[in-house]
Design an enzyme around this catalytic site. Structure first.
Site: not given
Ligand code: PLP
Length: 377
Positions: A48, A100, A172
């Site tokens: 971990r 998202y 992101d």
């Molecule tokens: N960021 C974006 C732009 C996404 O499209 C997504 C999921 O579709 C995520 C974050 C979240 O990722 P996860 O599904 O691995 O938690």
């Protein structure tokens, strides 16, 4: 430093000193033996806290992104959540209006219990950002191109303004990967990836990572959250992600090329009201995307000229595009976003989002053609 393509081709391929294996072994062990003097001669104690396979992935991702540190989590959401947990009650954060939906729920719902407030802002409008920044704003979250409307945000422009106001910027990078966009070089402080998408690339891994430009107190806090919060990336997922990274450059090149063809096809289709793809010259973010991206990505959204029911029917009629959520795999996916997003959603009701895979472009265009034309009024 070698070209990114070369780094990627060798991801997870440091020869194993004990066997000479060219592909690094997968370390599933949760615990590591002490020497007779009680020390840990290889530096690993308990998985971990740190694990050789996860560390290999973290080191590789940090090199790819040009980051000082990488901290891997069990999903993209867990990575984002960890970053938000470094905020303290009373802090304010800004998120894009189109983002998202999982991030929207995280900041507008879950983080409220943490005493952190959030404002949704159209980050394509830098004056709107200026107006939303407050003395207590600590973080601006950028997603560009955004999910699902592919709005393009000027990362350098946002960073300049956020920094002047004392806020940090996290980008992101899930849709762009380190190949298409380099947020840290544009001034951002943090990049967050869902490893679930392009980086692992085969729709069989859930994972996330945070990369920080400098090693500082935020990095230390994130390590604490990783180790003691416990939402770590498991070694097998780390190993599969390293394997996926080795083909990322080749995959993405083809996926971007095909996406451009799909977007052009949809743009000319009489049943399509609007195409959202930053590679199209009419896209409002085209110039910024051209400046800050090396290619326009492999996600294409479009709005049908019709009703929500007709848009759902189009998604139901595809054969090669799979009707499923997620993105970034080798198989193309189509999804009616408004129905999966938690209400209230601003996503246009006739919007269909496509993740372009590695199929032959002619097959994808034929599939869209028959789905759009069968039963068309
Ligand atoms: N960021 C974006 C732009 C996404 O499209 C997504 C999921 O579709 C995520 C974050 C979240 O990722 P996860 O599904 O691995 O938690």
């Amino acid at each position: 430093m070698p070209h990114l393509d070369t780094l990627l081709a060798h991801a997870g391929c440091t020869p194993d000193p004990t066997t000479g294996a060219v592909v690094a072994p997968l370390h599933l062990s949760t615990t590591f033996e002490r020497a007779t003097d009680g020390s840990y001669p290889h530096g690993f104690v308990y998985s971990r806290a740190d694990n050789p396979t996860r560390r290999d992935l973290e080191t590789t991702l940090a090199r790819l992104e040009g980051a000082a540190a990488c901290i891997a989590f069990g999903s993209g959401q867990a990575a984002a959540h960890a970053l938000f947990q470094t905020l303290t009650p009373g802090d304010h954060l800004i998120v894009p209006d189109d983002v998202y939906h999982g991030i929207r729920v995280l900041v507008l719902d879950l983080m409220q219990h943490w005493g952190v407030t959030a404002t949704r802002v159209d980050l394509t409008d830098l004056e709107a950002l200026d107006a939303a920044l407050r003395p207590e704003t600590r973080l601006v979250w950028v997603e560009t191109p955004s999910n699902p409307c592919l709005k393009v945000t000027d990362i350098a422009g946002v960073t300049e303004r956020a920094h002047a106001a004392g806020a940090r910027v996290a980008v992101d990078g899930t849709w762009t990967t380190p190949l298409l966009q380099r947020p840290l070089e544009l001034g951002a402080d943090v990049v967050v990836h869902s490893l679930t998408k392009y980086l692992s690339g085969h729709s069989d891994v859930l994972g996330g990572a945070i990369l920080t430009r400098t090693a500082d107190e935020t990095t230390d806090a994130l390590r604490q959250i990783q180790t003691h919060g416990g939402g770590v990336l498991d070694p097998f997922s780390a190993w599969l992600t390293l394997r996926g990274l080795r083909s990322l450059s080749a995959r993405l090149r083809v996926q971007c090329q095909t996406a451009a063809q799909v977007a052009a096809y949809l743009d000319a289709h009489p049943r399509v009201h609007r195409v959202h793809y930053p590679g199209r010259p009419h896209h409002p973010g085209h110039a910024v995307a051209k400046r800050q991206m090396t290619d326009f990505g492999a996600m294409v959204s479009f709005e049908l000229d019709g009703t929500e029911a007709e848009a759902l029917a189009v998604a139901a009629r595809t054969h090669i595009f799979r009707r499923a959520t997620s993105l970034g795999g080798t198989e193309s996916l189509i999804e009616h976003r408004a129905s999966i997003e938690a209400p209230p959603t601003d996503t246009p009701p006739t919007l269909l989002r496509c993740s372009i895979g590695l199929e032959h472009p002619a097959d994808l265009l034929h599939d869209l053609s028959q789905a759009l034309e069968t039963g068309a009024s």
